[in-house]
Scaffold this motif. Sequence first.
Motif: not given
Lengths: 71, 71, 71, 71, 71, 71, 71
Positions: E1-16
């Motif tokens: 399980m991952i919270k929405p904002l934690s997923l955003l945090n993991q996506s820093i510096n990645s393409n979205v």
Amino acid sequence: MIKPLSLLNQSINSNVLVELKSGRGYRGILDGFDPHMNVVLKNAEELLNGETQKKMELAIVRGDNVIYISP
Amino acid sequence: MIKPLSLLNQSINSNVLVELKSGRGYRGILDGFDPHMNVVLKNAEELLNGETQKKMELAIVRGDNVIYISP
Amino acid sequence: MIKPLSLLNQSINSNVLVELKSGRGYRGILDGFDPHMNVVLKNAEELLNGETQKKMELAIVRGDNVIYISP
Amino acid sequence: MIKPLSLLNQSINSNVLVELKSGRGYRGILDGFDPHMNVVLKNAEELLNGETQKKMELAIVRGDNVIYISP
Amino acid sequence: MIKPLSLLNQSINSNVLVELKSGRGYRGILDGFDPHMNVVLKNAEELLNGETQKKMELAIVRGDNVIYISP
Amino acid sequence: MIKPLSLLNQSINSNVLVELKSGRGYRGILDGFDPHMNVVLKNAEELLNGETQKKMELAIVRGDNVIYISP
Amino acid sequence: MIKPLSLLNQSINSNVLVELKSGRGYRGILDGFDPHMNVVLKNAEELLNGETQKKMELAIVRGDNVIYISP
């Protein structure tokens, strides 16, 4: 002077008309409300262009749809 | 300088025009309000394109529909 | 640098243009405001496509309709 | 990594483009902002389909209309 | 399980890909965000019907327009 | 009786359908959520009129677009 | 007198009709709710113009879509 919620409070057990943004209205006996202007109507009628569409023993109408409530 | 709610407060018992987003307006004697700009109107008239649609002894108009209130 | 509400504060007693989402605008002397950008205008004119529709001695314009306010 | 409001802060005194939901945009020098993304623009131009509609010395653009701000 | 904002945090510096209610989308490198889902995109492209409309070095996209963000 | 967020919590790692106001839907494995009903979907499919439009490994769908979520 | 949320609470395990702004309705057994009027329906049917569109074992309907809930 009377605050909007105080007037709702005085209108408990009276007939009210609740006019919504969608053009629909609800008429019934005010049985309750909360600070968001969510209201409980007893013996509610749904009105569209002045004609009864439907009758409901009880309905909780969500406050954010309301244009006005007339006691 | 006068804050919006202070002006409403000064307008209690005076005639006001409440113009709504839907194009409808309400004219009546301001009998009360709250910080959301929900207002209580006495002897209210509903107006559409300048013509009276309906009269109501009392109406609570929900603040989130308001474009402007003119005392 | 100036915060939006500080600029409103500096504009008290000056002429401002309040442009709304509906395409209507209001021009008048800024007489007050609150943190929601509700504003009080004195000697207000309602404008539509650059033409004056109506004049009002006082009007409280609700902030949630505003696109921009130009001092 | 940079938070949205920190980027706005770094953009003070720079040229920004503020694109709104209505299709209109505003270009000007960022002179201030608040946490709601209300922004103050200096020497602002209103743009529609890439063409300047109007110039304003100062404008407070309300944040809830914003799609994006590009520094 | 991952919270929405934690997923955003993991996506820093990645393409979205940030898809908006208006039908427009923005693709870029996620450079920041806040709890309202306002996001900072680097090397952002505006997309409409799959075609690039415009490129921007930096853009702050306001969260309330977002339908989804796909890392 | 079960609260809405508790049901979401029980649905973690299960397939859910997220129906949006725009008429689009998203089907995928619920990987997370927050109190705003923002949800993280894994192996998400975008659906329009029952047909798959697009597949995404991960998507954060913003809660304010949601009509219903069906586990 | 009964507050809206108390009436919802009394309606747990009973059949309710949830009418939405979009014109769609949901009928089912109320299995839960929260203060935002998000509701959990069991054995839910989606209705459009009085006809069943779809059946769902469980659905969380988001409160901000609701016009009224009738127990």
